[in-house]
Design an enzyme around this catalytic site. Structure first.
Site, mmCIF file in Angstrom:
data_model
loop_
_atom_site.group_PDB
_atom_site.id
_atom_site.type_symbol
_atom_site.label_atom_id
_atom_site.label_comp_id
_atom_site.label_asym_id
_atom_site.label_seq_id
_atom_site.Cartn_x
_atom_site.Cartn_y
_atom_site.Cartn_z
ATOM 1 C CG ASN A 417 3.760 3.484 1.003
ATOM 2 O OD1 ASN A 417 3.404 2.905 2.229
ATOM 3 N ND2 ASN A 417 2.944 3.800 0.052
ATOM 4 C CG ASP A 418 7.232 -0.130 0.107
ATOM 5 O OD1 ASP A 418 6.037 -0.189 0.180
ATOM 6 O OD2 ASP A 418 7.662 0.315 -0.935
#
Length: 488
Positions: A417-418
């Site tokens: 994600n990040d």
């Protein structure tokens, strides 16, 4: 065992530790590196036992205690090694670091309270027999050399910081406490005061020639508090760097005590762990756009880390199925897979390897892109892919594959994600702004496997979800990939 033979065997174990570190630098040689490390540790422990066996001061009770310690520690270690899941490896590493720190404190305390067993007394004008007689009768104050006092004080202080800091890191990674930053009032001033107090107590202990033992225990207590105040303000998203830095601390603590003990193997091992941990932390800081100095001082990222900003849940998003994903990838010519912690939690690496094999049978070019801080520990994704027997030559680091996304038909993001969030390049207010990310948005199509549209570990939403080229595959990672394979 003679002193010369012991020194030679310790040196041999040190060389094996160096070879182990070199082997662990590549997945292709990691198994050999692991074996070198195991053999080196076996030699080091065996040599220590050989030296102890030749010591007339040890009685039968001492050998029983040693046997219990070796059997207990070895048994617990073997059990954990067999049972631990790869998803729990980061918190296990943090727990092990805490034990190293605690061991450093205990060794330093032993050296302070029984200096005659460590050869760190300053005899000055007194004969050795006179000093020993004085110690036994309690009539003569102990005079420990200043260098030894510095070594054991630093070893105890760094070990204590490592112990409590690692306990906090373990609790955050294991979910026993919130991963959100816990910001103490005036924490930086508090850390400075604690640090200066520890330095002052070390100087006082030196001036007392080791007789003010209360100063040693007070500085150890302050160091235990400092370990908490340094780590507790750091958010869960930054824990990989914290674990790496604590690893470095444990190495320096061991090296400092290695000089006190006159143990070559401990000095070499501590220096290797300390320097390699620091270098790895520096590399990870570059990968996360963090200040290396801020890592050492603690609390980095805490001021800007926080919950996600405004809700994006009402924005339009393209949601697809396993059948859609199978059709798109089967008709692609180049697919880049981006694994993350979600893949680790779902234990999807084996079925992912099967999916990649099926794609290659269809003539699709498949490769894997690894971000330096993917997962919760350096090398986490590499180990998982190696466990699934993914060929090493298909796995690439960020700097080697980022330019390939623009030529890829599909970027298949599974649980990351990040490290794929474009906000790192476009949003100056984002906590991750400036962090190098995988340029998955440059692929023709992005297939994003995730349980929900919620924020990642850094607590911020991912703009990639809402791009026109992105298709969200909302499901457990393993179930989604299994369904994609069936759809082929």
């Amino acid at each position: 065992m003679s002193a010369n033979l012991a020194a030679f065997l310790y040196l041999m174990s040190g060389v094996l530790f160096i070879m182990a570190l070199r082997g662990l630098s590549s997945p292709a040689t990691s198994r050999a590196g692991n074996r070198y490390g195991m053999i080196g540790m076996l030699i080091a422990v065996g040599t220590t036992l050989g030296v102890l066996l030749g010591d007339d001061k040890l009685d039968g009770t001492s050998f029983i205690i040693l046997a219990i310690a070796i059997a207990g520690g070895g048994g617990v270690g073997a059990y954990i090694a067999r049972k631990i899941a790869m998803t729990d490896m980061p918190q296990l590493v943090a727990a092990f670091h805490s034990l190293v720190g605690l061991a450093a404190v205990l060794v330093a305390a032993s050296a302070l309270h029984a200096p005659e067993n460590f050869g760190i007394l300053t005899l000055s004008e007194q004969s050795f027999d006179a000093v020993m007689n004085g110690l036994m009768s309690g009539e003569m104050p102990v005079a420990i050399s200043s260098i030894s006092l510095i070594e054991l004080s630093l070893g105890a202080a760094i070990g204590a910081i490592t112990f409590t800091g690692s306990v906090i890191a373990f609790a955050k990674l294991n979910g026993n406490m919130s991963g959100a930053p816990i910001l103490l009032p005036q924490r930086h001033l508090l850390n400075i005061v604690l640090g200066l107090a520890i330095v002052g107590l070390i100087i006082f202990l030196m001036m007392s020639e080791g007789n003010a033992k209360w100063a040693f225990w007070l500085l150890t207590g302050l160091a235990l508090i400092l370990g908490v105040t340094l780590i507790i303000p750091i958010g869960g998203a930054d824990m990989p760097v914290v674990v790496s830095m604590l690893n470095s601390y444990s190495g320096w603590a061991a090296a400092a005590l290695g000089f006190t003990l006159g143990n070559i193997a401990l000095i070499i091992t501590g220096a290797l762990v300390g320097s390699s941990g620091a270098i790895l932390s520096y590399i990870m800081c570059k990968g996360m756009n963090r200040s290396f100095i801020s890592v050492i001082l603690g609390g980095f990222g805490a001021d800007e880390a926080g919950p996600a900003g405004g809700s994006n849940q009402d924005r339009p998003v393209k949601i697809g199925s396993a059948e859609d994903a199978a059709f798109i990838m089967k008709n692609a010519s180049k697919v880049i897979i981006v694994p993350g912690y979600g893949m680790a939690v779902a234990q999807a690496q084996h079925i992912l390897k099967e999916m990649a094999d099926r794609l290659k049978e269809e003539g699709v070019e498949v490769s894997y892109a690894i971000h330096p801080v993917a997962g919760r520990m350096p090398g986490h994704m590499n180990v998982l892919l190696a466990e699934a027997q993914v060929p090493y030559d298909e796995v690439f680091e960020l700097e080697d594959i980022n330019s390939e996304f623009s030529t890829a038909d599909v970027a298949f993001v599974i649980g990351a994600n990040d490290v794929t969030n474009p906000a790192a390049k476009t949003d100056t207010t984002s906590p991750i702004y400036g962090m190098p990310i995988l340029d998955v948005e440059n692929a023709r199509t992005v297939l994003f496997v995730k349980r929900s549209l919620g924020s990642g570990y850094a607590g911020i939403g991912n703009e990639l979800f809402y791009q026109d080229s992105t298709m969200m595959l909302l499901s457990d990672a393993k179930k989604m990939v299994e369904n994609i394979v069936k759809s082929f």
